[in-house]
Scaffold this active site. Structure first.
Site, PDB file in Angstrom:
ATOM      1  N   ASP A  97       0.870  -1.163   0.000  1.00 56.25           N
ATOM      2  CA  ASP A  97       0.000   0.000   0.000  1.00 56.25           C
ATOM      3  C   ASP A  97       0.905   1.209   0.000  1.00 56.25           C
ATOM      4  O   ASP A  97       1.940   1.212   0.671  1.00 56.25           O
ATOM      5  CB  ASP A  97      -0.929   0.010   1.211  1.00 56.25           C
ATOM      6  CG  ASP A  97      -2.048   1.028   1.019  1.00 56.25           C
ATOM      7  OD1 ASP A  97      -2.505   1.191  -0.125  1.00 56.25           O
ATOM      8  OD2 ASP A  97      -2.457   1.669   1.999  1.00 56.25           O
ATOM      9  N   PHE A 129       2.215   6.945 -13.452  1.00 55.75           N
ATOM     10  CA  PHE A 129       0.793   6.970 -13.105  1.00 55.75           C
ATOM     11  C   PHE A 129       0.602   7.837 -11.862  1.00 55.75           C
ATOM     12  O   PHE A 129       1.565   8.388 -11.328  1.00 55.75           O
ATOM     13  CB  PHE A 129       0.276   5.541 -12.851  1.00 55.75           C
ATOM     14  CG  PHE A 129       0.772   4.933 -11.555  1.00 55.75           C
ATOM     15  CD1 PHE A 129       2.079   4.500 -11.424  1.00 55.75           C
ATOM     16  CD2 PHE A 129      -0.070   4.814 -10.447  1.00 55.75           C
ATOM     17  CE1 PHE A 129       2.548   3.954 -10.235  1.00 55.75           C
ATOM     18  CE2 PHE A 129       0.391   4.266  -9.254  1.00 55.75           C
ATOM     19  CZ  PHE A 129       1.695   3.833  -9.144  1.00 55.75           C
TER      20      PHE A 129
HETATM   21  P1  IMP Z   1      -1.742   1.997  -3.922  1.00 49.06           P
HETATM   22  O1  IMP Z   1      -2.734   1.870  -2.811  1.00 49.06           O
HETATM   23  O2  IMP Z   1      -0.408   1.511  -3.585  1.00 49.06           O
HETATM   24  O3  IMP Z   1      -2.301   1.506  -5.232  1.00 49.06           O
HETATM   25  O4  IMP Z   1      -1.508   3.535  -4.166  1.00 49.06           O
HETATM   26  C1  IMP Z   1      -2.513   4.436  -3.876  1.00 49.06           C
HETATM   27  C2  IMP Z   1      -2.358   5.671  -4.679  1.00 49.06           C
HETATM   28  O5  IMP Z   1      -1.156   6.349  -4.309  1.00 49.06           O
HETATM   29  C3  IMP Z   1      -2.261   5.494  -6.182  1.00 49.06           C
HETATM   30  O6  IMP Z   1      -3.532   5.364  -6.783  1.00 49.06           O
HETATM   31  C4  IMP Z   1      -1.593   6.786  -6.567  1.00 49.06           C
HETATM   32  O7  IMP Z   1      -2.528   7.829  -6.577  1.00 49.06           O
HETATM   33  C5  IMP Z   1      -0.627   7.014  -5.419  1.00 49.06           C
HETATM   34  N1  IMP Z   1       0.694   6.435  -5.731  1.00 49.06           N
HETATM   35  C6  IMP Z   1       1.301   5.376  -5.145  1.00 49.06           C
HETATM   36  N2  IMP Z   1       2.498   5.142  -5.710  1.00 49.06           N
HETATM   37  C7  IMP Z   1       2.653   6.071  -6.671  1.00 49.06           C
HETATM   38  C8  IMP Z   1       3.705   6.352  -7.621  1.00 49.06           C
HETATM   39  O8  IMP Z   1       4.739   5.682  -7.719  1.00 49.06           O
HETATM   40  N3  IMP Z   1       3.479   7.400  -8.428  1.00 49.06           N
HETATM   41  C9  IMP Z   1       2.378   8.160  -8.388  1.00 49.06           C
HETATM   42  N4  IMP Z   1       1.377   7.941  -7.553  1.00 49.06           N
HETATM   43  C10 IMP Z   1       1.507   6.901  -6.690  1.00 49.06           C
END
Ligand code: IMP
Length: 191
Positions: free
Chosen positions: A68, A148
């Site tokens: 996460d 992204f």
């Molecule tokens: P997740 O829960 O790890 O999928 O990440 C949650 C959210 O954090 C993603 O939808 C992005 O908005 C942001 N995020 C996490 N890692 C990155 C990254 O490497 N680049 C840009 N946004 C990120």
């Protein structure tokens, strides 16, 4: 070694597989037959990644990596944090999330922020945690098309380009996820 990566986000699988190398074969949730919308209801990155990993282990008995991550902005006391993906209300609408963040930060001098990632590696039902942090700054407008999420508005410390202006080869070794993965790989080598 086969490991489920508890996601169906193609970007993440691609990024992580490149970091892990051929010794590990990542399987997505769909590939192990999991089509559920796994709950992420904790209020910390650790809690959410553990929750996802346990969900997979309990139902599929497959060793699993769950992560996460999110963006923490200093001037906003760590927001959007665990709400990063749905900051503007709609899960995964990156354009709207960016727009909201830039608006919220309008007129605020302190642009310092960090991406943080917590990985839970669940082997034989036992959790191991790995954390990675990359400090940087939020720009005033979008730059770049790669990556992204908040990549187009995040410039890592020591650089003058956003993550979205970097290739995966540039971003991976310095990113929050890259750092957490490096720690996990170190652990796996010694296991
Ligand atoms: P997740 O829960 O790890 O999928 O990440 C949650 C959210 O954090 C993603 O939808 C992005 O908005 C942001 N995020 C996490 N890692 C990155 C990254 O490497 N680049 C840009 N946004 C990120």
């Amino acid at each position: 070694m086969k490991l489920c990566l508890a996601t169906n986000n193609a970007h993440k699988v691609e990024e992580l597989q490149a970091l892990l190398g051929e010794k590990f074969q990542l399987q997505t949730l769909n590939e192990i037959g999991c089509f559920d919308d796994i709950p992420e209801t904790a209020d910390t990155f650790d809690g959410n990644s553990l929750q996802k990993a346990i969900y997979v282990w309990e139902r599929f008995q497959i060793d699993c990596i769950a992560d996460d991550s999110g963006l923490e902005v200093d001037a906003l006391n760590g927001e959007p944090g665990v709400f990063s993906a749905r900051y503007a209300g709609e899960h995964g609408n990156h354009a709207k999330n960016i727009e909201k963040l830039l608006q919220t930060l309008e007129g605020i001098e302190n642009r310092a922020a960090q991406f943080r990632s917590v990985i839970t590696l669940l082997i034989d039902g036992k959790p191991h945690f790995f954390e990675g942090i990359i400090r940087g700054k939020i720009t005033h407008e979008r730059h770049g098309e790669k990556g992204f999420g908040y990549d187009p508005i995040f410039v890592p410390e020591g650089y003058d380009r956003t993550f979205a202006e970097m290739t995966m080869e540039e971003k991976n070794p310095i990113s929050h996820r890259g750092l957490a993965v490096a720690k996990m790989i170190e652990f796996l080598k010694q296991a």
